[in-house]
Design a protein around this motif. Structure first.
Motif, PDB file in Angstrom:
ATOM      1  N   ALA A   6       0.828  -1.208   0.000  1.00 58.28           N
ATOM      2  CA  ALA A   6       0.000   0.000   0.000  1.00 58.28           C
ATOM      3  C   ALA A   6       0.864   1.260   0.000  1.00 58.28           C
ATOM      4  CB  ALA A   6      -0.926  -0.004   1.215  1.00 58.28           C
ATOM      5  N   ARG A   7       1.966   1.221   0.742  1.00 60.14           N
ATOM      6  CA  ARG A   7       2.850   2.378   0.768  1.00 60.14           C
ATOM      7  C   ARG A   7       3.513   2.599  -0.591  1.00 60.14           C
ATOM      8  NH1 ARG A   7       5.336   0.898   4.759  1.00 60.14           N
ATOM      9  NH2 ARG A   7       7.192  -0.025   3.839  1.00 60.14           N
ATOM     10  N   LEU A   8       3.860   1.524  -1.270  1.00 58.76           N
ATOM     11  CA  LEU A   8       4.464   1.650  -2.593  1.00 58.76           C
ATOM     12  C   LEU A   8       3.476   2.241  -3.596  1.00 58.76           C
ATOM     13  CD1 LEU A   8       6.855   1.134  -4.484  1.00 58.76           C
ATOM     14  CD2 LEU A   8       5.941  -1.165  -4.873  1.00 58.76           C
ATOM     15  N   ILE A   9       2.214   1.840  -3.522  1.00 58.14           N
ATOM     16  CA  ILE A   9       1.199   2.391  -4.428  1.00 58.14           C
ATOM     17  C   ILE A   9       1.016   3.884  -4.168  1.00 58.14           C
ATOM     18  CG2 ILE A   9      -1.252   2.306  -5.025  1.00 58.14           C
ATOM     19  CD1 ILE A   9      -1.177  -0.685  -4.494  1.00 58.14           C
ATOM     20  N   GLU A  10       1.031   4.287  -2.907  1.00 57.15           N
ATOM     21  CA  GLU A  10       0.913   5.709  -2.580  1.00 57.15           C
ATOM     22  C   GLU A  10       2.115   6.494  -3.105  1.00 57.15           C
ATOM     23  OE1 GLU A  10       0.411   5.969   1.582  1.00 57.15           O
ATOM     24  OE2 GLU A  10      -1.635   5.138   1.583  1.00 57.15           O
ATOM     25  N   GLU A  11       3.304   5.929  -2.985  1.00 60.28           N
ATOM     26  CA  GLU A  11       4.499   6.613  -3.478  1.00 60.28           C
ATOM     27  C   GLU A  11       4.464   6.774  -4.997  1.00 60.28           C
ATOM     28  OE1 GLU A  11       7.783   4.393  -2.083  1.00 60.28           O
ATOM     29  OE2 GLU A  11       7.582   5.042   0.012  1.00 60.28           O
ATOM     30  N   GLN A  12       4.009   5.749  -5.696  1.00 56.16           N
ATOM     31  CA  GLN A  12       3.921   5.858  -7.150  1.00 56.16           C
ATOM     32  C   GLN A  12       2.855   6.868  -7.567  1.00 56.16           C
ATOM     33  OE1 GLN A  12       3.332   1.887  -8.595  1.00 56.16           O
ATOM     34  NE2 GLN A  12       5.489   1.316  -8.359  1.00 56.16           N
ATOM     35  N   ALA A  13       1.738   6.906  -6.843  1.00 56.01           N
ATOM     36  CA  ALA A  13       0.706   7.911  -7.147  1.00 56.01           C
ATOM     37  C   ALA A  13       1.228   9.321  -6.879  1.00 56.01           C
ATOM     38  CB  ALA A  13      -0.546   7.635  -6.314  1.00 56.01           C
ATOM     39  N   ALA A  14       1.968   9.486  -5.777  1.00 55.17           N
ATOM     40  CA  ALA A  14       2.543  10.799  -5.482  1.00 55.17           C
ATOM     41  C   ALA A  14       3.578  11.196  -6.526  1.00 55.17           C
ATOM     42  CB  ALA A  14       3.171  10.785  -4.088  1.00 55.17           C
ATOM     43  N   ASP A  15       4.339  10.229  -7.007  1.00 55.54           N
ATOM     44  CA  ASP A  15       5.321  10.525  -8.049  1.00 55.54           C
ATOM     45  C   ASP A  15       4.639  10.958  -9.339  1.00 55.54           C
ATOM     46  OD1 ASP A  15       7.810  10.747  -9.255  1.00 55.54           O
ATOM     47  OD2 ASP A  15       7.804   8.663  -9.921  1.00 55.54           O
ATOM     48  N   ALA A  16       3.535  10.298  -9.679  1.00 51.69           N
ATOM     49  CA  ALA A  16       2.801  10.692 -10.886  1.00 51.69           C
ATOM     50  C   ALA A  16       2.226  12.098 -10.747  1.00 51.69           C
ATOM     51  CB  ALA A  16       1.677   9.680 -11.159  1.00 51.69           C
ATOM     52  N   ILE A  17       1.698  12.426  -9.575  1.00 51.62           N
ATOM     53  CA  ILE A  17       1.168  13.778  -9.351  1.00 51.62           C
ATOM     54  C   ILE A  17       2.296  14.798  -9.373  1.00 51.62           C
ATOM     55  CG2 ILE A  17      -0.022  15.247  -7.683  1.00 51.62           C
ATOM     56  CD1 ILE A  17      -1.563  12.782  -6.782  1.00 51.62           C
ATOM     57  N   ARG A  18       3.447  14.415  -8.826  1.00 48.76           N
ATOM     58  CA  ARG A  18       4.587  15.318  -8.793  1.00 48.76           C
ATOM     59  C   ARG A  18       5.079  15.653 -10.200  1.00 48.76           C
ATOM     60  NH1 ARG A  18       7.309  12.345  -5.933  1.00 48.76           N
ATOM     61  NH2 ARG A  18       6.672  13.088  -3.887  1.00 48.76           N
ATOM     62  N   ARG A  19       5.045  14.680 -11.102  1.00 46.04           N
ATOM     63  CA  ARG A  19       5.443  14.940 -12.485  1.00 46.04           C
ATOM     64  C   ARG A  19       4.422  15.786 -13.233  1.00 46.04           C
ATOM     65  NH1 ARG A  19       6.771   9.326 -12.532  1.00 46.04           N
ATOM     66  NH2 ARG A  19       4.937   8.958 -13.814  1.00 46.04           N
ATOM     67  N   ALA A  20       3.148  15.716 -12.831  1.00 45.35           N
ATOM     68  CA  ALA A  20       2.108  16.467 -13.534  1.00 45.35           C
ATOM     69  C   ALA A  20       2.055  17.926 -13.101  1.00 45.35           C
ATOM     70  CB  ALA A  20       0.745  15.809 -13.306  1.00 45.35           C
ATOM     71  N   LEU A  21       2.460  18.243 -11.873  1.00 45.97           N
ATOM     72  CA  LEU A  21       2.374  19.605 -11.370  1.00 45.97           C
ATOM     73  C   LEU A  21       3.644  20.382 -11.685  1.00 45.97           C
ATOM     74  CD1 LEU A  21       0.791  18.968  -7.855  1.00 45.97           C
ATOM     75  CD2 LEU A  21      -0.358  19.786  -9.902  1.00 45.97           C
ATOM     76  N   PRO A  22       3.581  21.703 -11.683  1.00 51.45           N
ATOM     77  CA  PRO A  22       4.797  22.512 -11.896  1.00 51.45           C
ATOM     78  C   PRO A  22       5.806  22.294 -10.778  1.00 51.45           C
ATOM     79  CG  PRO A  22       2.808  23.831 -12.221  1.00 51.45           C
ATOM     80  CD  PRO A  22       2.368  22.534 -11.640  1.00 51.45           C
ATOM     81  N   ALA A  23       7.074  22.490 -11.100  1.00 56.11           N
ATOM     82  CA  ALA A  23       8.138  22.241 -10.125  1.00 56.11           C
ATOM     83  C   ALA A  23       8.066  23.232  -8.969  1.00 56.11           C
ATOM     84  CB  ALA A  23       9.494  22.326 -10.815  1.00 56.11           C
ATOM     85  N   GLU A  24       7.699  24.505  -9.229  1.00 62.85           N
ATOM     86  CA  GLU A  24       7.619  25.497  -8.164  1.00 62.85           C
ATOM     87  C   GLU A  24       6.519  25.147  -7.172  1.00 62.85           C
ATOM     88  OE1 GLU A  24       7.350  26.136 -11.338  1.00 62.85           O
ATOM     89  OE2 GLU A  24       9.247  27.117 -11.895  1.00 62.85           O
ATOM     90  N   PHE A  25       5.390  24.663  -7.692  1.00 65.87           N
ATOM     91  CA  PHE A  25       4.277  24.310  -6.818  1.00 65.87           C
ATOM     92  C   PHE A  25       4.629  23.108  -5.955  1.00 65.87           C
ATOM     93  CE2 PHE A  25       0.046  22.402  -6.016  1.00 65.87           C
ATOM     94  CZ  PHE A  25      -0.536  23.478  -5.361  1.00 65.87           C
ATOM     95  N   VAL A  26       5.318  22.130  -6.543  1.00 68.00           N
ATOM     96  CA  VAL A  26       5.726  20.943  -5.779  1.00 68.00           C
ATOM     97  C   VAL A  26       6.720  21.319  -4.694  1.00 68.00           C
ATOM     98  CG1 VAL A  26       6.877  18.707  -5.954  1.00 68.00           C
ATOM     99  CG2 VAL A  26       5.258  19.403  -7.708  1.00 68.00           C
ATOM    100  N   ALA A  27       7.676  22.194  -5.033  1.00 67.59           N
ATOM    101  CA  ALA A  27       8.661  22.621  -4.039  1.00 67.59           C
ATOM    102  C   ALA A  27       8.002  23.380  -2.898  1.00 67.59           C
ATOM    103  CB  ALA A  27       9.729  23.492  -4.700  1.00 67.59           C
ATOM    104  N   GLU A  28       6.958  24.149  -3.206  1.00 68.17           N
ATOM    105  CA  GLU A  28       6.250  24.882  -2.152  1.00 68.17           C
ATOM    106  C   GLU A  28       5.476  23.938  -1.246  1.00 68.17           C
ATOM    107  OE1 GLU A  28       2.849  28.405  -1.726  1.00 68.17           O
ATOM    108  OE2 GLU A  28       3.634  27.804  -3.698  1.00 68.17           O
ATOM    109  N   ILE A  29       4.853  22.914  -1.826  1.00 68.65           N
ATOM    110  CA  ILE A  29       4.076  21.976  -1.014  1.00 68.65           C
ATOM    111  C   ILE A  29       4.994  21.142  -0.125  1.00 68.65           C
ATOM    112  CG2 ILE A  29       2.582  19.954  -1.115  1.00 68.65           C
ATOM    113  CD1 ILE A  29       1.328  21.117  -3.599  1.00 68.65           C
TER     114      ILE A  29
END
Length: 417
Positions: free
Chosen positions: A278-301
């Motif tokens: 379950a933790r691996l699935i969450e990490e992969q989902a977070a990685d996919a969201i991280r690639r879809a969002l702008p780098a500045e927004f990800v760094a701020e979050i």
């Protein structure tokens, strides 16, 4: 004779002295006596010299050409055989057997005819020019005769080779549940990255043998070997690598000429394994969201940008000293949002609704009717023609409604009813 011999020597000495005096006078008058001026003159004379052009270093870039995929078997020798009978009914549309949940016992004990060699067989094919192409199942089995003319990919699956959950990496449709023997394509109800390998010859170095053979098909996350039973469970990082390895190692042999039994592994009942999955699935989902969002927004979050924290503290104060709005207020979206950025796009809709409530829409309707009238005046009919048509309009008189009947049977049409 002696006098004749001496005169030439004296004349030569005199001429040499005269030349030396003349050179000394010339140097005294022409060359400056000051040392600084002589240095300046020396610099000036050296600066007028034209330096040789420096040789330009040219970097030669060597681009390695991608090699084409080679045919794994001779096309003249290769013959497509009908699929083995693994069921009771043959479907002519899909060219498969159905109605059986177990493979043939004889076929499961017969070694495969070929084996894929990634280092030699992989290369580009026609599928590399088509995005979203599937992998060649015959390439995984080591029996593809087409080589670079194949319509499927001839390489290992990568991290970004992600397909629909309803199909595997070879383009075959998955089912809602696994077969009884855990073979076949698999199920789309569970994301399975672990394969079961049986019939391994038990030796002292069984773990090293299994790791060496199965690491060829992708990055391995975890390997568990039951030494006494000759069974191993191999978990890959991605599901596509597990699907590729299952087809590539089916009925293959390791170092001791055995015939492997490769199946899908059942779900691990260990609670720690379930939490890890379950933790691996969450990490992969977070990685996919991280690639879809702008780098500045990800760094701020994620708090990796120190300046973003300062900006957030200033922007979310809204002019109140010491106040910092929470996330649900600062990032709210809508016409009533406190943050001006959250009201972008909603202000116009809010103003239109206020105009309708205030009755300004009627004025807008009147203006529209005036525009329609002006358009009619500029139409193809003249004003006289329109006036004649209006005068010839016939009004139809409406018939008077009959009076409602009164009496005891008012609900019916007549008394006889």
């Amino acid at each position: 004779m002696a006098e004749v011999d001496v005169q030439p020597d004296v004349q030569v000495d005199v001429e040499a002295d005269i030349q030396a005096d003349v050179q000394a006078d010339v140097q005294a008058h022409i060359l400056p006596s000051n040392d600084e001026e002589s240095q300046d003159l020396a610099l000036a004379t050296t600066s007028t010299e034209v330096a040789a052009p420096a040789e330009k270093k040219v970097k030669k870039i060597i681009r390695r050409k991608r090699r084409p995929a080679r045919p794994q078997v001779d096309p003249a020798v290769f013959a497509s055989e009908p699929p083995p009978q693994t069921g009771t009914i043959f479907n002519i549309w899909y060219a498969k057997w159905s109605g059986g949940d177990r493979q043939d016992a004889y076929m499961s004990k017969t070694q495969a005819k070929g084996r894929c060699n990634i280092a030699k067989d992989s290369g580009y094919t026609r599928a590399d020019r088509v995005p979203g192409s599937f992998f060649c199942i015959w390439f995984a089995r080591g029996l593809c005769p087409r080589g670079q003319d194949c319509e499927y990919l001839h390489r290992l699956p990568g991290v970004y080779d992600v397909f629909s959950p309803n199909v595997d990496c070879f383009g075959r449709d998955k089912f809602s549940d696994y077969r009884d023997d855990m073979g076949g394509v698999g199920s789309f109800m569970r994301r399975n990255r672990t394969i079961y390998v049986g019939r391994i010859h038990v030796t002292d170095d069984i773990e090293e043998i299994v790791s060496r053979h199965f690491a060829e098909w992708g990055q391995v996350e975890r390997i568990r070997v039951l030494n006494t039973r000759g069974v191993a469970f191999i978990t890959y990082t991605t599901e596509t690598n597990a699907e590729f390895a299952k087809e590539a190692m089916a009925h293959q042999a390791l170092d001791n000429n055995e015939t492997l039994n490769v199946r899908w592994a059942t779900a691990d009942p260990n609670p720690l394994a379930q939490k890890r999955e379950a933790r691996l699935i969450e990490e992969q989902a977070a990685d996919a969201i991280r690639r879809a969002l702008p780098a500045e927004f990800v760094a701020e979050i994620e708090g990796k940008d120190p300046e973003a924290r300062k900006r957030r503290k200033i922007e979310s104060s809204y002019g109140l000293e010491g106040y910092e709005a929470p996330d649900e207020v600062h990032f709210a979206r809508g016409a009533n949002a406190v943050n001006p950025r959250g009201r972008e796009g909603y202000d116009l809709e809010y103003e239109q609704r206020l105009m309708l409530e205030a009755g300004e829409g009627q004025a807008g309707g009147e203006a529209w009717s005036e525009q329609q009238t002006a358009a009619e005046e500029n139409g193809i009919f003249s004003s006289n023609t329109l006036a004649a048509l209006n005068a010839a309009r016939v009004s139809v008189a409406s018939k008077p409604k009959a009076a409602a009947p009164s009496g005891p049977l008012v609900s019916y049409d007549s008394d006889s009813d």
